[in-house]
Write a protein that holds these residues in place. Structure first.
Motif, PDB file in Angstrom:
ATOM      1  N   GLN A 282     -31.897  57.101 -68.050  1.00 16.53           N
ATOM      2  CA  GLN A 282     -31.802  58.370 -66.942  1.00 16.53           C
ATOM      3  C   GLN A 282     -30.522  58.614 -66.420  1.00 16.53           C
ATOM      4  O   GLN A 282     -30.148  59.599 -65.870  1.00 16.53           O
ATOM      5  CB  GLN A 282     -32.392  57.814 -65.668  1.00 16.53           C
ATOM      6  CG  GLN A 282     -33.907  58.108 -65.313  1.00 16.53           C
ATOM      7  CD  GLN A 282     -34.507  57.062 -64.234  1.00 16.53           C
ATOM      8  OE1 GLN A 282     -33.768  57.336 -63.175  1.00 16.53           O
ATOM      9  NE2 GLN A 282     -35.556  56.335 -64.003  1.00 16.53           N
ATOM     10  N   HIS A 283     -29.413  57.385 -66.567  1.00 18.04           N
ATOM     11  CA  HIS A 283     -28.047  57.758 -66.139  1.00 18.04           C
ATOM     12  C   HIS A 283     -27.236  58.099 -67.339  1.00 18.04           C
ATOM     13  O   HIS A 283     -25.750  57.944 -67.178  1.00 18.04           O
ATOM     14  CB  HIS A 283     -27.819  56.787 -65.249  1.00 18.04           C
ATOM     15  CG  HIS A 283     -28.639  56.902 -63.973  1.00 18.04           C
ATOM     16  ND1 HIS A 283     -28.122  57.486 -62.967  1.00 18.04           N
ATOM     17  CD2 HIS A 283     -29.734  56.003 -63.658  1.00 18.04           C
ATOM     18  CE1 HIS A 283     -29.031  57.491 -61.886  1.00 18.04           C
ATOM     19  NE2 HIS A 283     -29.900  56.619 -62.046  1.00 18.04           N
ATOM     20  N   GLY A 284     -27.505  58.016 -68.567  1.00 21.71           N
ATOM     21  CA  GLY A 284     -26.729  58.301 -69.576  1.00 21.71           C
ATOM     22  C   GLY A 284     -25.713  56.773 -69.692  1.00 21.71           C
ATOM     23  O   GLY A 284     -24.804  57.159 -70.259  1.00 21.71           O
ATOM     24  N   VAL A 285     -26.187  55.837 -69.543  1.00 21.66           N
ATOM     25  CA  VAL A 285     -25.398  54.644 -69.641  1.00 21.66           C
ATOM     26  C   VAL A 285     -26.074  53.884 -71.044  1.00 21.66           C
ATOM     27  O   VAL A 285     -26.962  53.394 -71.400  1.00 21.66           O
ATOM     28  CB  VAL A 285     -25.920  53.570 -68.453  1.00 21.66           C
ATOM     29  CG1 VAL A 285     -25.064  52.341 -68.845  1.00 21.66           C
ATOM     30  CG2 VAL A 285     -24.995  53.983 -67.052  1.00 21.66           C
ATOM     31  N   ASP A 286     -24.652  53.671 -71.657  1.00 18.92           N
ATOM     32  CA  ASP A 286     -24.930  52.819 -72.998  1.00 18.92           C
ATOM     33  C   ASP A 286     -24.586  51.421 -72.798  1.00 18.92           C
ATOM     34  O   ASP A 286     -23.727  50.894 -72.035  1.00 18.92           O
ATOM     35  CB  ASP A 286     -23.908  53.212 -74.066  1.00 18.92           C
ATOM     36  CG  ASP A 286     -24.097  54.603 -74.687  1.00 18.92           C
ATOM     37  OD1 ASP A 286     -25.162  55.369 -74.300  1.00 18.92           O
ATOM     38  OD2 ASP A 286     -23.191  55.053 -75.168  1.00 18.92           O
TER      39      ASP A 286
ATOM     40  N   GLY B 223     -18.396  56.588 -56.117  1.00 14.83           N
ATOM     41  CA  GLY B 223     -18.396  58.098 -56.430  1.00 14.83           C
ATOM     42  C   GLY B 223     -18.084  58.030 -57.870  1.00 14.83           C
ATOM     43  O   GLY B 223     -17.488  59.272 -58.507  1.00 14.83           O
ATOM     44  N   ALA B 224     -18.448  57.357 -58.589  1.00 17.03           N
ATOM     45  CA  ALA B 224     -18.072  57.380 -60.237  1.00 17.03           C
ATOM     46  C   ALA B 224     -19.358  57.673 -61.094  1.00 17.03           C
ATOM     47  O   ALA B 224     -20.442  57.524 -60.654  1.00 17.03           O
ATOM     48  CB  ALA B 224     -17.654  55.742 -60.473  1.00 17.03           C
ATOM     49  N   VAL B 225     -19.195  58.019 -62.299  1.00 23.49           N
ATOM     50  CA  VAL B 225     -20.069  58.570 -63.451  1.00 23.49           C
ATOM     51  C   VAL B 225     -20.457  57.161 -64.190  1.00 23.49           C
ATOM     52  O   VAL B 225     -19.198  56.902 -64.611  1.00 23.49           O
ATOM     53  CB  VAL B 225     -19.694  59.777 -64.150  1.00 23.49           C
ATOM     54  CG1 VAL B 225     -20.703  60.018 -65.275  1.00 23.49           C
ATOM     55  CG2 VAL B 225     -19.490  60.990 -63.282  1.00 23.49           C
ATOM     56  N   PRO B 226     -21.511  56.583 -64.127  1.00 23.21           N
ATOM     57  CA  PRO B 226     -21.534  55.489 -64.812  1.00 23.21           C
ATOM     58  C   PRO B 226     -21.868  55.825 -66.436  1.00 23.21           C
ATOM     59  O   PRO B 226     -22.481  56.759 -66.681  1.00 23.21           O
ATOM     60  CB  PRO B 226     -23.126  54.737 -64.321  1.00 23.21           C
ATOM     61  CG  PRO B 226     -23.721  55.926 -63.934  1.00 23.21           C
ATOM     62  CD  PRO B 226     -22.617  56.966 -63.239  1.00 23.21           C
ATOM     63  N   ARG B 227     -21.183  54.861 -67.072  1.00 21.45           N
ATOM     64  CA  ARG B 227     -21.222  55.278 -68.493  1.00 21.45           C
ATOM     65  C   ARG B 227     -21.222  54.205 -69.574  1.00 21.45           C
ATOM     66  O   ARG B 227     -22.310  54.394 -70.537  1.00 21.45           O
ATOM     67  CB  ARG B 227     -19.788  55.804 -69.051  1.00 21.45           C
ATOM     68  CG  ARG B 227     -19.304  57.065 -68.221  1.00 21.45           C
ATOM     69  CD  ARG B 227     -19.307  58.277 -68.801  1.00 21.45           C
ATOM     70  NE  ARG B 227     -18.573  58.169 -69.941  1.00 21.45           N
ATOM     71  CZ  ARG B 227     -18.705  59.223 -70.835  1.00 21.45           C
ATOM     72  NH1 ARG B 227     -19.660  60.128 -71.155  1.00 21.45           N
ATOM     73  NH2 ARG B 227     -17.792  59.286 -71.712  1.00 21.45           N
ATOM     74  N   TRP B 228     -21.026  53.055 -69.502  1.00 18.06           N
ATOM     75  CA  TRP B 228     -21.183  51.902 -70.183  1.00 18.06           C
ATOM     76  C   TRP B 228     -21.488  50.583 -69.218  1.00 18.06           C
ATOM     77  O   TRP B 228     -21.268  50.562 -68.254  1.00 18.06           O
ATOM     78  CB  TRP B 228     -19.803  51.533 -70.802  1.00 18.06           C
ATOM     79  CG  TRP B 228     -19.298  52.644 -71.468  1.00 18.06           C
ATOM     80  CD1 TRP B 228     -19.298  53.079 -72.920  1.00 18.06           C
ATOM     81  CD2 TRP B 228     -18.151  53.597 -70.948  1.00 18.06           C
ATOM     82  NE1 TRP B 228     -18.924  54.301 -72.998  1.00 18.06           N
ATOM     83  CE2 TRP B 228     -17.927  54.470 -72.142  1.00 18.06           C
ATOM     84  CE3 TRP B 228     -17.451  53.650 -70.004  1.00 18.06           C
ATOM     85  CZ2 TRP B 228     -17.229  55.592 -71.899  1.00 18.06           C
ATOM     86  CZ3 TRP B 228     -16.520  54.444 -69.689  1.00 18.06           C
ATOM     87  CH2 TRP B 228     -16.016  55.646 -70.712  1.00 18.06           C
ATOM     88  N   ALA B 229     -22.174  49.641 -70.126  1.00 16.87           N
ATOM     89  CA  ALA B 229     -22.545  48.379 -69.414  1.00 16.87           C
ATOM     90  C   ALA B 229     -22.614  47.162 -70.479  1.00 16.87           C
ATOM     91  O   ALA B 229     -22.843  47.418 -71.544  1.00 16.87           O
ATOM     92  CB  ALA B 229     -23.906  48.455 -68.743  1.00 16.87           C
ATOM     93  N   THR B 230     -22.310  46.028 -70.027  1.00 19.56           N
ATOM     94  CA  THR B 230     -22.530  44.805 -70.769  1.00 19.56           C
ATOM     95  C   THR B 230     -23.468  44.099 -69.920  1.00 19.56           C
ATOM     96  O   THR B 230     -23.508  44.225 -68.947  1.00 19.56           O
ATOM     97  CB  THR B 230     -21.066  43.992 -70.882  1.00 19.56           C
ATOM     98  OG1 THR B 230     -20.491  43.577 -69.699  1.00 19.56           O
ATOM     99  CG2 THR B 230     -20.237  44.971 -71.615  1.00 19.56           C
TER     100      THR B 230
END
Ligand code: ADP
Ligand code: MG
Length: 313
Positions: free
Chosen positions: A108-112, A75-82
């Protein structure tokens, strides 16, 4: 091409969600007020999770998709990735396609993409995804209660059926094969569903290793048991026609969500399904005890051997 050229050319994109992105020893970011960070890591290994000649665009998509799916289940909003990546060689064409698939889904998901590591080695792709969620609303595995309905999103088993075809275990007609390979190679992470289920689902998990295996994790963590009605499982027509319906129980790679919710929430959940235009199907009930029983509409127990993918079994 040097390692740093490779990173600059293929992976360094603007990171508006971060204070500091790619290029330093660590990235810096701030979680929004009222939220905590949710972090998860998933690795895709050549020969284990995909064929070495897999389409790089789809691989880029799937590498991120399987990680997003874990945040959806939270149930989390994705924001960042490595992204940690080992490559046999610096193949510009391959990297171009891979990063295109990765960033198309990230956008699409606003992930950096805020960092990673790049080394030479057997092809191996590892993403860590970071999202945010108010801690009291996180969809955990340990919240299922006796009497809860058990639900799943989408349709089960198509990805496993596509894999069975590629392994020569079944032979699918062309059109059916295309559908199953899309399910296998281009899973859709159920982020919007995870968010809609905040405050409604009491427990949730994403189905990566097969329904029974993954529901089993909810049961253990919640110290409850389940009864599943096999005839209620959402199978595609392709899967029904293939004679492999049991793949809906044991097949992996669906990346649908399995969740439990109080009976009072049935109408709310039906509204969510309509709003998201995503089938949500009630497949059984949480009961007291341990383990999972699958039966047909007449109450006859269905034998369930081989209950999901385990890397060491
Ligand atoms: P360090 O030597 O400090 O580990 P690197 O030379 O490995 O740093 O990486 C330089 C920068 O590029 C770092 O900010 C790192 O996070 C980033 N980076 C390296 N590989 C990737 C990748 N595959 N995707 C995204 N960022 C990467
Ligand atoms: Mg490094």
């Amino acid at each position: 091409m040097s390692e740093f050229d490779l990173i600059r050319r293929h992976f360094n994109r603007p990171a508006p969600n971060a204070l500091l992105g790619i290029g330093d020893d660590a990235a810096l970011f701030q979680v929004s007020a009222g939220n905590v960070s949710a972090i998860s890591t998933d690795m895709l290994v050549s020969g284990t999770h995909f064929f070495p000649d897999a389409d790089p665009f789809l691989l880029g998509h799937k590498t991120l998709a399987v990680n997003l799916s874990d945040l959806a289940a939270m149930g989390a909003v994705p924001r960042w990735a490595t992204l940690a990546i080992a490559l046999p060689q610096a193949d510009d064409v391959w990297l171009e396609r891979f990063s295109a698939g990765f960033f198309a889904l990230a956008q699409q998901h606003g992930v950096d993409l805020i960092g990673g590591d790049t080394t030479r080695g057997p092809l191996n792709l590892c993403v860590s995804i970071i999202g945010e969620v108010p801690p009291q609303l996180a969809l955990r595995r340990d919240g299922a209660r006796e009497g809860d309905d058990i639900w799943v999103s989408g349709e089960l088993g198509d990805a496993a059926l596509g894999l069975a075809h590629l392994q020569g275990k079944v032979a699918l007609p062309q059109a059916e094969l295309a559908t199953c390979l899309t399910a296998l190679h281009a899973p859709v992470p159920r982020i919007a569903l995870g968010l809609a289920l905040r405050g409604i689902a009491r427990s949730a998990i994403d189905i990566s290793d097969g329904l029974l295996a993954d529901l089993g994790h909810i049961l253990v963590r919640s110290q409850v048991a389940a009864r599943i009605v096999f005839d209620d499982l959402p199978l595609s027509k392709t899967l029904r026609d293939s004679g492999q319906s049991k793949l809906a129980l044991s097949g992996g790679d669906d990346y649908e969500l399995c969740f439990t919710a109080a009976v009072e929430n049935r109408v709310n959940i039906e509204h969510i399904a309509a709003e998201l235009q995503l089938p949500l199907t009630r497949i059984g009930t949480i009961v007291a005890g341990t383990g999972c029983v699958v039966h047909d509409v007449n109450g006859h127990t269905i034998n369930i051997e081989g209950n999901g993918y385990d890397h060491f079994n």
